[in-house]
Structures are given as structure tokens and as C-alpha cells.
Design a protein around this motif. Structure first.
Motif, PDB file in Angstrom:
ATOM      1  N   PHE A 106       4.763   4.455  -4.113  1.00 24.29           N
ATOM      2  CA  PHE A 106       5.216   3.079  -4.341  1.00 24.29           C
ATOM      3  C   PHE A 106       5.776   2.473  -3.055  1.00 24.29           C
ATOM      4  O   PHE A 106       5.514   1.304  -2.753  1.00 24.29           O
ATOM      5  N   GLU A 107       6.526   3.254  -2.294  1.00 22.33           N
ATOM      6  CA  GLU A 107       7.149   2.750  -1.072  1.00 22.33           C
ATOM      7  C   GLU A 107       6.120   2.319  -0.034  1.00 22.33           C
ATOM      8  O   GLU A 107       6.402   1.454   0.801  1.00 22.33           O
ATOM      9  N   ILE A 112       2.726  -3.911   1.140  1.00 25.89           N
ATOM     10  CA  ILE A 112       1.385  -4.500   1.100  1.00 25.89           C
ATOM     11  C   ILE A 112       1.314  -5.522  -0.030  1.00 25.89           C
ATOM     12  O   ILE A 112       0.765  -6.615   0.119  1.00 25.89           O
ATOM     13  N   LEU A 113       1.908  -5.164  -1.171  1.00 27.12           N
ATOM     14  CA  LEU A 113       1.957  -6.106  -2.302  1.00 27.12           C
ATOM     15  C   LEU A 113       2.695  -7.378  -1.903  1.00 27.12           C
ATOM     16  O   LEU A 113       2.261  -8.491  -2.254  1.00 27.12           O
ATOM     17  N   TRP A 114       3.788  -7.245  -1.165  1.00 29.19           N
ATOM     18  CA  TRP A 114       4.531  -8.438  -0.756  1.00 29.19           C
ATOM     19  C   TRP A 114       3.678  -9.367   0.100  1.00 29.19           C
ATOM     20  O   TRP A 114       3.657 -10.576  -0.102  1.00 29.19           O
ATOM     21  N   ARG A 115       2.943  -8.801   1.061  1.00 31.13           N
ATOM     22  CA  ARG A 115       2.079  -9.642   1.896  1.00 31.13           C
ATOM     23  C   ARG A 115       1.014 -10.353   1.064  1.00 31.13           C
ATOM     24  O   ARG A 115       0.703 -11.523   1.304  1.00 31.13           O
ATOM     25  N   LEU A 116       0.469  -9.669   0.071  1.00 37.31           N
ATOM     26  CA  LEU A 116      -0.528 -10.288  -0.802  1.00 37.31           C
ATOM     27  C   LEU A 116       0.094 -11.403  -1.636  1.00 37.31           C
ATOM     28  O   LEU A 116      -0.535 -12.437  -1.884  1.00 37.31           O
ATOM     29  N   CYS A 117       1.337 -11.207  -2.076  1.00 38.78           N
ATOM     30  CA  CYS A 117       2.034 -12.244  -2.836  1.00 38.78           C
ATOM     31  C   CYS A 117       2.259 -13.484  -1.975  1.00 38.78           C
ATOM     32  O   CYS A 117       2.129 -14.622  -2.454  1.00 38.78           O
ATOM     33  N   GLU A 118       2.584 -13.279  -0.703  1.00 41.49           N
ATOM     34  CA  GLU A 118       2.750 -14.418   0.199  1.00 41.49           C
ATOM     35  C   GLU A 118       1.447 -15.215   0.322  1.00 41.49           C
ATOM     36  O   GLU A 118       1.450 -16.450   0.293  1.00 41.49           O
ATOM     37  N   LYS A 119       0.353 -14.497   0.461  1.00 42.82           N
ATOM     38  CA  LYS A 119      -0.943 -15.179   0.624  1.00 42.82           C
ATOM     39  C   LYS A 119      -1.354 -15.884  -0.674  1.00 42.82           C
ATOM     40  O   LYS A 119      -1.889 -17.001  -0.636  1.00 42.82           O
ATOM     41  N   LEU A 233       7.506  -6.327   7.261  1.00 38.60           N
ATOM     42  CA  LEU A 233       7.425  -5.594   8.525  1.00 38.60           C
ATOM     43  C   LEU A 233       7.491  -4.092   8.347  1.00 38.60           C
ATOM     44  O   LEU A 233       7.476  -3.349   9.309  1.00 38.60           O
ATOM     45  N   ARG A 234       7.585  -3.615   7.106  1.00 38.97           N
ATOM     46  CA  ARG A 234       7.787  -2.184   6.887  1.00 38.97           C
ATOM     47  C   ARG A 234       6.581  -1.365   7.337  1.00 38.97           C
ATOM     48  O   ARG A 234       5.456  -1.644   6.969  1.00 38.97           O
ATOM     49  N   ASP A 235       6.829  -0.354   8.131  1.00 39.19           N
ATOM     50  CA  ASP A 235       5.855   0.669   8.504  1.00 39.19           C
ATOM     51  C   ASP A 235       4.553   0.090   9.028  1.00 39.19           C
ATOM     52  O   ASP A 235       3.490   0.301   8.472  1.00 39.19           O
ATOM     53  N   ARG A 236       4.647  -0.638  10.130  1.00 37.66           N
ATOM     54  CA  ARG A 236       3.421  -1.171  10.722  1.00 37.66           C
ATOM     55  C   ARG A 236       2.527  -0.080  11.284  1.00 37.66           C
ATOM     56  O   ARG A 236       1.386  -0.316  11.626  1.00 37.66           O
TER      57      ARG A 236
END
Length: 257
Positions: A106-107, A112-119, A233-236
Motif C-alpha cells: 500500500f505504501e 501513485i494513486l495521489w498523482r492519478l487523483c491530481e490528474k 514526492l514520495r520515493d522517486r
């Protein structure tokens, strides 16, 4: 299928002459429209690869899966006469990505889910739509599609509210399965004027709306990369096709993060 081959940066074409050979070794679950139940039923009848379907007699498929058998046999042979049409009223606004590396934790999937939500939020705002039903889409490492949905008390355009709903759905599905695709979408549309208003019991939503409005104004002037929330920005270092970042608290918990 071709669009899934070399994501996120590649480009693939499957020519008509090579379609049958390309499809033959692939699992039947890769064919769009065949869910887990269909895969299980086909496997019981001995059809595990797309090549198995292509070589089957029509009568056998009728007995196994009914009237849909001939259509699936044609698809297995690379035959699909349907035309692609793009001019239609939107029923769903969504964003999804195929990952370079299958992920289970999940972590790892959360940013990745957050970036998709932004888009997805950006697309809803651009199309002047607000959705009440939020749907999470996952594809397992063996190409099984998983969809989970929840209905909000009022429609939304906000990334934070999309994320809060999608995050709850995602957490329930992180049970050890590895996923190669994740997506988030909104449907059941309403007028944006009716969205994200909150009420006496919900004073946070108008605040989230004001914060996102300010962020949108900055991005419109200086570009999408000008400002963002910590989670993105988590874990680029993780080789995934979406952007990733780090935050101790999610945007749903701390809208000012």
C-alpha cells in the motif's frame, strides 16, 4: 493490448499479419471483457491461452461460454470489426497507469494513486464535470482486472476527495497481490456548482476547495511542476510510470501538506 506493452514511455503496433502469433501465448485474461469468473470457466474447459481460444471449434465455445463464444474466438484471431468512435458524452473521467514494476505494498501504491487523483481532478475541472461515484481500477500481475467503487454524499472535483475515497478502496485490496496497473475515475456526473459545498457538519470540504483553487491558480500561471503536495514526492527512486514523493500524512489527513 498494444497500448499496454511498453508503457509508460514506449510505443507499440501489432500488425494484422503478426496478430495471431503475438496473441497465441498470452493468457485469456488479457482479452478485454473477460473477467476472473470467465477466466476460471475457460480454464476448467481447457482454454488457458488466447491460442487455445483461436483453435477452438465454435460449437465447443457455445457449449462452454454461450453466445459470446464466437466473438471471443474472433478476438483471439485478431478479428474485431468494431469502429473506434470518440465523439460521445463522457460517462467516466479517469486516469490510469501501467507500472514498470509490479507493486503490492500500500505504501508504494499510495503516492501513485495521489498523482492519478491530481490528474483526474484536473480533467474534471477542465471538462466542467463533478462526479459522485469514485472507482478504483487495478490489474494484477496476471492480468485480472479488479474494480471497486464508492459513492460520495455529494459530487466532487477535488483531488483530495478523490484520493480519500480511492485510498480507502486501495487499502482493502492490498492483501499481498501484485499489481501492474492502477487507475482512479469519477462518474455519475453533476453540475460543478453542486460540488464540494460541504455543510454545517462538513466545514473541511470548502477549505479543501479553496486550497486546491489556490494551487490550480499557481499551476496555471507557472506550470504543473511549480507547486505540489508532499505525498507526490514520495520515493522517486521507485521505477514506476507515475510521479512519486514523500509525506508522513496524506493530503486527505492534512490538506495543507
Amino acid at each position: 493490448m498494444a497500448s499496454d506493452l511498453d508503457k509508460p514511455r514506449g510505443f507499440s503496433i501489432i500488425g494484422r499479419a503478426e496478430a495471431v502469433a503475438f496473441l497465441a501465448p498470452k493468457p485469456v485474461g488479457m482479452i478485454p471483457g473477460i473477467g476472473q469468473a470467465g477466466v476460471a470457466r475457460l480454464a476448467q474447459a481447457g482454454f488457458r491461452s488466447i491460442g487455445d481460444l483461436a483453435a477452438a471449434e465454435v460449437e465447443t465455445l457455445y457449449r462452454t461460454i454461450g453466445k459470446d463464444g464466437p466473438r471471443l474466438r474472433n478476438l483471439a484471431r485478431g478479428i474485431d470489426p468494431r469502429q473506434v468512435t470518440v465523439e460521445h458524452e463522457a460517462k467516466t473521467v479517469s486516469t490510469e497507469t501501467t507500472l514498470d514494476v509490479d507493486l503490492a505494498a500500500f505504501e508504494e501504491l499510495e503516492p501513485i494513486l495521489w498523482r492519478l487523483c491530481e490528474k483526474t481532478s484536473k480533467r474534471l475541472k477542465a471538462q466542467e464535470l463533478a462526479g459522485r461515484t469514485i472507482t478504483l481500477k487495478l490489474k494484477t500481475h496476471d492480468f485480472h482486472i479488479v474494480t471497486r467503487a464508492t459513492r460520495l454524499p455529494e459530487p466532487t472535483q477535488l483531488a483530495a476527495r478523490l484520493f480519500a475515497a480511492g485510498r480507502d478502496l486501495l487499502k482493502r485490496e492490498c492483501t499481498g497481490l501484485r499489481y501492474r496497473l492502477i487507475g482512479i475515475g469519477a462518474s455519475d456526473f453533476s453540475d460543478p456548482a453542486d460540488a464540494d459545498r460541504g455543510d454545517l457538519a462538513d466545514t473541511q470540504t470548502p477549505r479543501l476547495k479553496a486550497v486546491e483553487g489556490a494551487l490550480d491558480a499557481v499551476r496555471a500561471r507557472f506550470g504543473d511542476a511549480a507547486i505540489g503536495k508532499g505525498l507526490s514526492l514520495r520515493d522517486r527512486r521507485r521505477p514506476a510510470s507515475s510521479e512519486t514523493t514523500s509525506s508522513n500524512r496524506s493530503p486527505a489527513e492534512d490538506p495543507d501538506a
